[in-house]
Design a protein around this motif. Structure first.
Motif, PDB file in Angstrom:
ATOM      1  N   ASP A 244       1.181  -1.131   0.082  1.00 10.79           N
ATOM      2  CA  ASP A 244       0.119   0.308  -0.346  1.00 10.79           C
ATOM      3  C   ASP A 244       0.842   1.133  -0.786  1.00 10.79           C
ATOM      4  OD1 ASP A 244      -2.518   0.433  -0.470  1.00 10.79           O
ATOM      5  OD2 ASP A 244      -3.434  -0.641   1.881  1.00 10.79           O
ATOM      6  N   ARG A 245       1.968   1.343   0.693  1.00 17.72           N
ATOM      7  CA  ARG A 245       2.761   2.544   0.926  1.00 17.72           C
ATOM      8  C   ARG A 245       3.453   2.527  -0.617  1.00 17.72           C
ATOM      9  NH1 ARG A 245       4.227  -0.488   5.261  1.00 17.72           N
ATOM     10  NH2 ARG A 245       3.392   0.408   7.255  1.00 17.72           N
ATOM     11  N   ARG A 246       4.294   1.350  -1.147  1.00 14.45           N
ATOM     12  CA  ARG A 246       5.402   1.916  -2.544  1.00 14.45           C
ATOM     13  C   ARG A 246       4.065   2.181  -3.528  1.00 14.45           C
ATOM     14  NH1 ARG A 246       9.978  -2.446  -1.241  1.00 14.45           N
ATOM     15  NH2 ARG A 246       9.801  -2.215   1.448  1.00 14.45           N
ATOM     16  N   LEU A 247       3.064   1.559  -3.340  1.00 11.51           N
ATOM     17  CA  LEU A 247       1.689   2.301  -4.779  1.00 11.51           C
ATOM     18  C   LEU A 247       0.874   2.792  -4.612  1.00 11.51           C
ATOM     19  CD1 LEU A 247       0.597  -1.692  -4.868  1.00 11.51           C
ATOM     20  CD2 LEU A 247       2.423  -0.469  -6.362  1.00 11.51           C
ATOM     21  N   GLU A 248       1.198   3.922  -3.190  1.00 13.88           N
ATOM     22  CA  GLU A 248       0.776   4.876  -3.460  1.00 13.88           C
ATOM     23  C   GLU A 248       0.444   6.114  -4.521  1.00 13.88           C
ATOM     24  OE1 GLU A 248       2.210   7.112  -0.112  1.00 13.88           O
ATOM     25  OE2 GLU A 248       4.302   6.987  -1.140  1.00 13.88           O
ATOM     26  N   THR A 249      -0.448   6.859  -4.876  1.00 13.97           N
ATOM     27  CA  THR A 249      -1.351   7.887  -5.749  1.00 13.97           C
ATOM     28  C   THR A 249      -1.611   8.475  -5.322  1.00 13.97           C
ATOM     29  OG1 THR A 249      -1.536   7.537  -7.680  1.00 13.97           O
ATOM     30  CG2 THR A 249      -2.796   5.622  -6.582  1.00 13.97           C
TER      31      THR A 249
END
Length: 392
Positions: A244-249
């Protein structure tokens, strides 16, 4: 037992080679150290380049792939909370990739081999390749508790980095180039429909992430982790939270779908090329000759290129007496291998954060990604590399 070509290894490379040789009327025997269930369940690559899918169709092994595989016309780059879609066909003259797991490719090729009655020996451990520099090489192997000998005209080693084929090339004649990365990929399979209909490659200050899939209801995802990480040290919740953190947009419409994690594994990242890929009548193919970081989705596809090259060359020799293509096997394959290494290592450097990365390094990565999104030639180079280099 005697045959024309002894094929060591029943992964996708060895099985496809056997199919190509069968279609050409060239006798062959496949030796595989594992049992059939292991080969058909071993989770590996899932992205087929345009040329790989065409090679499977041409070999008569693409029917289920075309029915169940997932054609993908693009990938998404995600960085600095931004999303950018790379339109593969628009940039490459119509090329695309297909999501179809290596396990399924192996199942299809095994079924065809057994239906045709070609020799395919599971639990047949190759022990040594002998006489590679002679006109009559042989493979010693153990099957059914007994040591046997397979005599042949040619040996093709599709048995991976740890197999006996590579070991049969004298060290004095070998040149090895390699790179080991200080990070690895923590991969999961999860019983949940993918959160996006195309693959998402994310660069983040916390490390790389990849959102992929195996089927419309099965998610495959990866996180960059330190080398030597034990998958058991990560709980399911921790994995989903980190994704979730690394794919945040900044796109409010996008959400990560979570579900039960059914498998976890850690894959080291390294690059390795063994030159030459031929010694006498022994030919190396796939991971026996080269390993690429998985970022570029090139491993299985390079192996396919190798065996297509060998099958064409041997067929030319049989039909015309011209050994030119066979003599050029190593050089022909290595040109493609080094382009794939270049692409895979560049993708790895662009998207992964090194343990000792500085703010300057971070800005260079973002500048590289900005260029891809803003300059068509840079985006085209990525798309052409991703969809694959020509098999010939």
């Amino acid at each position: 037992m005697r045959t024309t070509v002894a094929v060591i290894g029943a992964g996708p490379a060895g099985l496809l080679l056997a199919r190509l040789l069968d279609n050409a009327g060239i006798g062959n025997v496949v030796l595989e150290s594992r049992d059939r269930a292991y080969v058909e369940q071993r989770q590996r690559a899932g992205i087929l380049e345009h040329g790989t899918a065409e090679a499977l169709r041409a070999a008569g092994a693409g029917e289920r792939m075309d029915r169940e595989g997932l054609p993908h016309d693009g990938i998404e780059l995600r960085f600095d909370r931004r999303r950018h879609r790379v339109d593969l066909p628009a940039l490459t003259g119509g090329k695309y990739v297909t999501v179809y797991a290596q396990t399924e490719v192996c199942k299809d090729l095994i079924a065809l081999r057994l239906a045709d009655g070609g020799p395919l020996l599971f639990e047949a451990e190759a022990l040594a390749v002998e006489g590679a520099e002679t006109a009559a090489p042989r493979v010693r192997y153990r099957h059914g508790g007994r040591e046997e000998v397979l005599e042949c005209d040619y040996v093709v080693g599709c048995d991976g980095y740890w197999g006996v084929a590579r070991e049969a090339v004298p060290q004095a004649l070998s040149r090895v180039s390699e790179r080991t990365y200080p990070f690895a990929w923590l991969g999961i399979l999860a019983d949940v429909p993918p959160s996006h209909d195309e693959l998402v490659y994310a660069r983040h200050d916390r490390g790389f992430a990849l959102l992929s899939m195996r089927t419309p209801v099965l998610t495959r995802a990866y996180l960059q982790v330190p080398a030597g990480t034990d998958a058991a040290d990560w709980s399911d919740t921790e994995i989903w939270d980190e994704l979730d953190r690394r794919l945040e947009t900044d796109d409010p419409a996008w959400r990560l779908a979570r579900g039960p994690v059914t498998a976890k594994s850690v894959t080291p990242l390294r690059a390795h090329v063994h030159e030459p890929m031929r010694h006498g009548r022994l030919f190396l193919a796939g991971d026996a000759a080269h390993i690429v970081p998985p970022t570029g989705a090139k491993g299985l596809n390079l192996a396919v290129g190798d065996v297509v090259t060998f099958a064409r060359a041997l067929t030319r020799l049989r039909d015309t007496g011209d050994p030119g293509l066979l003599d050029a096997y190593s050089d022909t394959c290595l040109r493609r291998v080094w382009q794939a290494e270049r692409f895979s290592c560049a993708m790895t450097a662009l998207l992964h954060r090194a343990p000792d990365a500085t703010p300057f390094d971070d800005r260079l990565q973002l500048a590289g990604l900005d260029r891809i999104t803003a300059v068509r030639s840079a985006e085209t180079d990525l798309a052409e590399g991703y969809t694959g280099f020509p098999l010939d």
